[in-house]
Design a protein around this motif. Structure first.
Motif, PDB file in Angstrom:
ATOM      1  N   GLN A  47       0.831  -1.207   0.000  1.00  8.75           N
ATOM      2  CA  GLN A  47       0.000   0.000   0.000  1.00  8.75           C
ATOM      3  C   GLN A  47       0.868   1.260   0.000  1.00  8.75           C
ATOM      4  O   GLN A  47       0.640   2.182  -0.787  1.00  8.75           O
ATOM      5  CB  GLN A  47      -0.943   0.001   1.211  1.00  8.75           C
ATOM      6  CG  GLN A  47      -1.856   1.198   1.276  1.00  8.75           C
ATOM      7  CD  GLN A  47      -2.778   1.307   0.073  1.00  8.75           C
ATOM      8  OE1 GLN A  47      -3.267   0.309  -0.438  1.00  8.75           O
ATOM      9  NE2 GLN A  47      -3.016   2.518  -0.393  1.00  8.75           N
ATOM     10  N   HIS A  48       1.869   1.290   0.867  1.00  8.84           N
ATOM     11  CA  HIS A  48       2.724   2.488   0.939  1.00  8.84           C
ATOM     12  C   HIS A  48       3.613   2.624  -0.304  1.00  8.84           C
ATOM     13  O   HIS A  48       3.907   3.738  -0.729  1.00  8.84           O
ATOM     14  CB  HIS A  48       3.550   2.477   2.219  1.00  8.84           C
ATOM     15  CG  HIS A  48       2.740   2.867   3.411  1.00  8.84           C
ATOM     16  ND1 HIS A  48       2.401   4.171   3.680  1.00  8.84           N
ATOM     17  CD2 HIS A  48       2.167   2.116   4.390  1.00  8.84           C
ATOM     18  CE1 HIS A  48       1.663   4.210   4.781  1.00  8.84           C
ATOM     19  NE2 HIS A  48       1.504   2.978   5.222  1.00  8.84           N
ATOM     20  N   THR A  49       4.005   1.518  -0.874  1.00 14.48           N
ATOM     21  CA  THR A  49       4.802   1.572  -2.101  1.00 14.48           C
ATOM     22  C   THR A  49       3.966   2.122  -3.248  1.00 14.48           C
ATOM     23  O   THR A  49       4.456   2.938  -4.051  1.00 14.48           O
ATOM     24  CB  THR A  49       5.374   0.178  -2.438  1.00 14.48           C
ATOM     25  OG1 THR A  49       6.147  -0.286  -1.321  1.00 14.48           O
ATOM     26  CG2 THR A  49       6.250   0.220  -3.674  1.00 14.48           C
ATOM     27  N   ASP A  54       2.601   6.752  -6.779  1.00 19.04           N
ATOM     28  CA  ASP A  54       1.657   7.794  -7.194  1.00 19.04           C
ATOM     29  C   ASP A  54       2.246   9.190  -6.985  1.00 19.04           C
ATOM     30  O   ASP A  54       2.150  10.048  -7.867  1.00 19.04           O
ATOM     31  CB  ASP A  54       0.335   7.669  -6.427  1.00 19.04           C
ATOM     32  CG  ASP A  54      -0.477   6.448  -6.851  1.00 19.04           C
ATOM     33  OD1 ASP A  54      -0.193   5.888  -7.933  1.00 19.04           O
ATOM     34  OD2 ASP A  54      -1.391   6.069  -6.098  1.00 19.04           O
ATOM     35  N   HIS A  55       2.848   9.405  -5.832  1.00 12.85           N
ATOM     36  CA  HIS A  55       3.431  10.721  -5.558  1.00 12.85           C
ATOM     37  C   HIS A  55       4.663  10.978  -6.421  1.00 12.85           C
ATOM     38  O   HIS A  55       4.911  12.115  -6.830  1.00 12.85           O
ATOM     39  CB  HIS A  55       3.756  10.874  -4.071  1.00 12.85           C
ATOM     40  CG  HIS A  55       2.537  11.118  -3.247  1.00 12.85           C
ATOM     41  ND1 HIS A  55       1.887  12.329  -3.234  1.00 12.85           N
ATOM     42  CD2 HIS A  55       1.832  10.296  -2.430  1.00 12.85           C
ATOM     43  CE1 HIS A  55       0.837  12.250  -2.433  1.00 12.85           C
ATOM     44  NE2 HIS A  55       0.773  11.022  -1.937  1.00 12.85           N
ATOM     45  N   GLY A  56       5.415   9.924  -6.686  1.00 13.39           N
ATOM     46  CA  GLY A  56       6.581  10.081  -7.554  1.00 13.39           C
ATOM     47  C   GLY A  56       6.192  10.508  -8.955  1.00 13.39           C
ATOM     48  O   GLY A  56       6.856  11.346  -9.569  1.00 13.39           O
ATOM     49  N   LYS A  57       5.099   9.950  -9.465  1.00 10.69           N
ATOM     50  CA  LYS A  57       4.627  10.313 -10.802  1.00 10.69           C
ATOM     51  C   LYS A  57       4.139  11.757 -10.857  1.00 10.69           C
ATOM     52  O   LYS A  57       4.113  12.359 -11.912  1.00 10.69           O
ATOM     53  CB  LYS A  57       3.518   9.357 -11.246  1.00 10.69           C
ATOM     54  CG  LYS A  57       4.046   7.964 -11.570  1.00 10.69           C
ATOM     55  CD  LYS A  57       2.946   7.022 -11.990  1.00 10.69           C
ATOM     56  CE  LYS A  57       3.516   5.656 -12.349  1.00 10.69           C
ATOM     57  NZ  LYS A  57       2.472   4.706 -12.744  1.00 10.69           N
ATOM     58  N   GLN A  58       3.769  12.289  -9.693  1.00 10.30           N
ATOM     59  CA  GLN A  58       3.340  13.686  -9.610  1.00 10.30           C
ATOM     60  C   GLN A  58       4.518  14.617  -9.319  1.00 10.30           C
ATOM     61  O   GLN A  58       4.344  15.824  -9.228  1.00 10.30           O
ATOM     62  CB  GLN A  58       2.280  13.844  -8.516  1.00 10.30           C
ATOM     63  CG  GLN A  58       1.004  13.085  -8.788  1.00 10.30           C
ATOM     64  CD  GLN A  58       0.057  13.122  -7.593  1.00 10.30           C
ATOM     65  OE1 GLN A  58       0.050  14.093  -6.842  1.00 10.30           O
ATOM     66  NE2 GLN A  58      -0.718  12.075  -7.413  1.00 10.30           N
ATOM     67  N   ASP A 107      11.992  10.862 -10.366  1.00 10.94           N
ATOM     68  CA  ASP A 107      11.938   9.884 -11.455  1.00 10.94           C
ATOM     69  C   ASP A 107      12.697   8.609 -11.101  1.00 10.94           C
ATOM     70  O   ASP A 107      12.203   7.494 -11.297  1.00 10.94           O
ATOM     71  CB  ASP A 107      12.446  10.492 -12.758  1.00 10.94           C
ATOM     72  CG  ASP A 107      13.838  11.116 -12.633  1.00 10.94           C
ATOM     73  OD1 ASP A 107      14.275  11.409 -11.491  1.00 10.94           O
ATOM     74  OD2 ASP A 107      14.492  11.310 -13.677  1.00 10.94           O
ATOM     75  N   VAL A 108      13.894   8.747 -10.557  1.00 10.52           N
ATOM     76  CA  VAL A 108      14.699   7.572 -10.184  1.00 10.52           C
ATOM     77  C   VAL A 108      14.037   6.840  -9.017  1.00 10.52           C
ATOM     78  O   VAL A 108      13.949   5.610  -8.999  1.00 10.52           O
ATOM     79  CB  VAL A 108      16.147   7.986  -9.818  1.00 10.52           C
ATOM     80  CG1 VAL A 108      16.955   6.784  -9.348  1.00 10.52           C
ATOM     81  CG2 VAL A 108      16.818   8.659 -10.996  1.00 10.52           C
ATOM     82  N   ALA A 109      13.548   7.608  -8.041  1.00 11.47           N
ATOM     83  CA  ALA A 109      12.898   7.017  -6.875  1.00 11.47           C
ATOM     84  C   ALA A 109      11.644   6.255  -7.272  1.00 11.47           C
ATOM     85  O   ALA A 109      11.358   5.180  -6.735  1.00 11.47           O
ATOM     86  CB  ALA A 109      12.568   8.105  -5.860  1.00 11.47           C
ATOM     87  N   THR A 110      10.906   6.789  -8.227  1.00 12.00           N
ATOM     88  CA  THR A 110       9.681   6.123  -8.699  1.00 12.00           C
ATOM     89  C   THR A 110      10.015   4.775  -9.336  1.00 12.00           C
ATOM     90  O   THR A 110       9.325   3.777  -9.083  1.00 12.00           O
ATOM     91  CB  THR A 110       8.927   7.019  -9.695  1.00 12.00           C
ATOM     92  OG1 THR A 110       8.609   8.250  -9.055  1.00 12.00           O
ATOM     93  CG2 THR A 110       7.646   6.354 -10.176  1.00 12.00           C
ATOM     94  N   LYS A 111      11.069   4.735 -10.133  1.00 10.62           N
ATOM     95  CA  LYS A 111      11.466   3.470 -10.764  1.00 10.62           C
ATOM     96  C   LYS A 111      11.869   2.432  -9.717  1.00 10.62           C
ATOM     97  O   LYS A 111      11.530   1.255  -9.834  1.00 10.62           O
ATOM     98  CB  LYS A 111      12.598   3.707 -11.761  1.00 10.62           C
ATOM     99  CG  LYS A 111      12.129   4.421 -13.009  1.00 10.62           C
ATOM    100  CD  LYS A 111      13.250   4.666 -13.994  1.00 10.62           C
ATOM    101  CE  LYS A 111      12.703   5.446 -15.181  1.00 10.62           C
ATOM    102  NZ  LYS A 111      13.718   5.825 -16.138  1.00 10.62           N
ATOM    103  N   SER A 112      12.553   2.878  -8.679  1.00 10.06           N
ATOM    104  CA  SER A 112      12.935   1.953  -7.609  1.00 10.06           C
ATOM    105  C   SER A 112      11.707   1.449  -6.864  1.00 10.06           C
ATOM    106  O   SER A 112      11.613   0.271  -6.520  1.00 10.06           O
ATOM    107  CB  SER A 112      13.889   2.636  -6.630  1.00 10.06           C
ATOM    108  OG  SER A 112      15.110   2.934  -7.250  1.00 10.06           O
TER     109      SER A 112
END
Length: 124
Positions: A47-49, A54-58, A107-112
């Motif tokens: 859930q938290h991931t 979602d926040h990373g994409k924003q 962007d990098v954090a979202t991919k991880s």
């Protein structure tokens, strides 16, 4: 005199019954029961991931980092309960996501985080 003893017995018994019921209630409440004590850490991590992604994409890297950190804590708790190579990989990815999120690299954090989600969804 007997009547006082009789009342004492009745009062004493009702106090004993109340104490017994209270003791059993507290024991049942605090007893280590799988459905109560064992939180589903994998589900919480997922859930938290998802929130992190979602926040990373924003572009909200700092909020992504917060959710990745909470997801990491749950993934680590799940790993302690039952070791799993997918959980282990997810932990590495969530650490990476949290670090990059704190640095503002959404962007990098979202991919991880997406990689971590893939691993967490394979945990059984």
């Amino acid at each position: 005199m007997l009547r006082v003893i009789g009342n004492f017995w009745e009062v004493s018994m009702s106090r004993n019954i109340i104490a017994l019921v209270l003791s059993f209630s507290l024991a049942a409440f605090f007893a280590p029961n799988a459905s109560w004590a064992a939180e589903d850490h994998v589900a919480e991590a997922i859930q938290h991931t998802k929130e992190a992604i979602d926040h990373g994409k924003q572009g909200h890297a700092n909020i992504l980092a917060d959710h990745a950190q909470v997801g990491l804590q749950h993934a680590e708790a799940a790993e302690k309960e039952k070791a799993n190579p997918h959980t282990e990989s997810a932990i590495k990815d969530l650490k990476d996501a949290a670090e990059h999120g704190k640095l503002g690299h959404a962007d990098v954090a979202t991919k991880s985080a997406e990689s971590a989600l893939g691993h967490l969804s394979q945990v059984k």
